[in-house]
Design a protein around this motif. Structure first.
Motif, short mmCIF file in Angstrom:
data_model
loop_
_atom_site.label_atom_id
_atom_site.label_comp_id
_atom_site.label_asym_id
_atom_site.label_seq_id
_atom_site.Cartn_x
_atom_site.Cartn_y
_atom_site.Cartn_z
N SER A 116 0.85 -1.18 0.00
CA SER A 116 0.00 0.00 0.00
C SER A 116 0.89 1.24 0.00
N LYS A 123 -0.01 4.28 0.09
CA LYS A 123 -0.52 5.27 1.05
C LYS A 123 0.01 4.99 2.47
N GLU A 124 -0.02 3.72 2.89
CA GLU A 124 0.45 3.37 4.23
C GLU A 124 1.96 3.57 4.35
N THR A 150 -5.75 3.46 10.09
CA THR A 150 -5.94 3.69 8.67
C THR A 150 -7.36 3.29 8.28
N GLU A 162 -10.45 2.36 6.00
CA GLU A 162 -10.61 1.63 4.75
C GLU A 162 -11.34 2.53 3.77
N GLU A 170 -11.87 1.73 -3.26
CA GLU A 170 -10.81 1.59 -4.27
C GLU A 170 -10.91 2.74 -5.26
N GLU A 188 -1.03 -0.50 -9.35
CA GLU A 188 -1.52 0.88 -9.36
C GLU A 188 -2.28 1.18 -10.66
N ARG A 194 -5.15 -6.29 -6.29
CA ARG A 194 -4.47 -6.19 -4.99
C ARG A 194 -4.40 -7.57 -4.34
#
Length: 390
Positions: free
Chosen positions: A74, A76-77, A191, A193, A196, A249, A255
């Motif tokens: 991820s 973002k994480e 975080t 959820e 998508e 991406e 995923r």
């Protein structure tokens, strides 16, 4: 019959690992059982006889698994936990720097250090990469050390991480119980959820998403990585990881694709058997010969990791216990990082709220640490270190 025996040995290792909550690693138990088997009644080619021979295990399964690893990351994480990323990279730099200095002294054979370091900085992919590279150069002992490093490193990582997490958790609970930290603040850090986001390449309808279709997509990306590696001279394993991230991406890869299609566990099973196949030529005398270099590399490497990760953590205002613990994920990765965090939180918390607070605070950092060290950096390090073997 060969398939039944290798499955039985593998299953027994997992049972022991589960019963001991990974304090006795399943890979260690399975490796010991394979060694006993090879030294007694197992034919040397039992893994191949069972159907797990090259090129299925290597390079096919290796490239597919590395590409899959890219689909689990991820972005973002990773961005959110940038401090942990910097600390982990610093820890690995400290480990590599001190071990390479050790190799330069001649105290430990250069090829031992080169083959042992990438597995120490990561997991199975790094171990397999170095085992193959060493074997291709006829460095039988170095190839054995790469696998032994993967098997034994957890015995240092598990108890050390457990102690660090318990110290970190105790400090966190002091602030929580004194009222300095509110539960709501921890909850806000979780975080969320999110739906998508729209991809450049839309997902196919679920009715068309079969195991074969998923394997087709991931193997196409793996094949592209293989060719780019041969064209550029940079290990195809590194490209497989990069392309796995990029194509996820873009939307071409789903995923966590191997879990989604139900193939992940079998691919890992095949690869682990390939690892244990590397023990078939190991004799008791060979293991004794590599034991001292193995221990020296682990001790020196962990020392270098600890010093640099703590120093960088101090600059970034991250506690020394958390900084060192996240860097140590290099020695075991997922799921031990989850198990160790869970066990430490359960042992320290006096109620469900405290347990949740500890998990919400420590677990994201430990998970990101595992991604950075085992999933990303170790693959890159292994790709580079294959060229250092002499």
């Amino acid at each position: 019959m060969a398939f039944v025996f290798v499955a039985l040995v593998y299953a027994l290792g997992e049972v022991v690992g589960t019963l001991t909550k990974a304090w006795v690693p399943s890979v260690f138990v399975t490796a010991v059982l394979f060694l006993v088997g090879y030294w007694t009644f197992f034919p040397k080619e039992i893994v191949s006889i069972a159907g797990f021979a090259t090129p299925f295990t290597s390079p096919i399964c290796i490239y597919i698994l590395i590409t899959h690893m890219g689909t689990t990351i991820s972005i973002k994480e990773l961005v959110k936990q940038w401090k942990i990323i910097v600390i982990c990279i610093a820890g690995l730099a400290g480990m590599i720097g001190l071990c390479m200095a050790l190799a330069a002294t001649g105290l430990v054979d250069w090829n031992y250090v080169v083959s042992g370091l990438p597995p120490l900085t990561g997991g199975i992919v790094a171990a397999l990469t170095m085992q193959e590279a060493a074997a291709a150069k006829g460095l039988e002992m170095a190839a054995l050390l790469a696998i032994a490093m993967y098997i034994f490193q957890g015995f240092v990582g598990y108890p050390l991480t457990a102690a660090l997490l318990k110290k970190e958790g105790s400090n966190l609970l002091k602030g929580y119980r004194s009222g300095e930290v509110k539960l709501t603040a921890a909850a806000e850090e979780k975080t969320a959820e999110e739906p998508e986001k729209k991809k450049l390449i839309p997902s196919v309808p679920d009715k068309f998403f079969t195991s074969a279709f998923a394997l087709l997509k991931v193997s196409l990306v793996a094949l592209l990585a293989f060719y780019i590696g041969s064209w550029t001279g940079i290990s195809g394993a590194v490209w497989a990881l990069i392309l796995g991230i990029v194509f996820t991406e873009l939307g071409f890869l789903d995923r966590d694709i191997l879990h989604k299609c139900g193939c992940f566990n079998f691919i890992c099973f095949a690869l682990m058997l390939f690892v244990f196949d590397g023990l078939k030529s190991a004799t008791p005398a060979m293991l004794v010969q590599i034991l001292v270099p193995l221990l020296i590399i682990i001790v020196v490497g962990v020392l270098g990791m600890g010093v640099l990760s703590i120093l960088v953590g101090k600059v970034l205002k991250v506690s020394p216990f958390m900084a060192f613990a996240t860097a140590l994920t290099a020695l075991y990765g997922f799921p031990p990082n989850l198990i160790l965090t869970t066990e430490a939180s359960k042992a320290l918390a006096s109620n469900d709220e405290e347990y949740q607070y500890l998990m919400d605070t420590m677990l994201p950092q430990m998970i990101v640490g595992g991604f950075v060290t085992v999933t990303i950096t170790s693959v890159i390090i292994a790709g580079i270190f294959t060229g250092f073997l002499q």
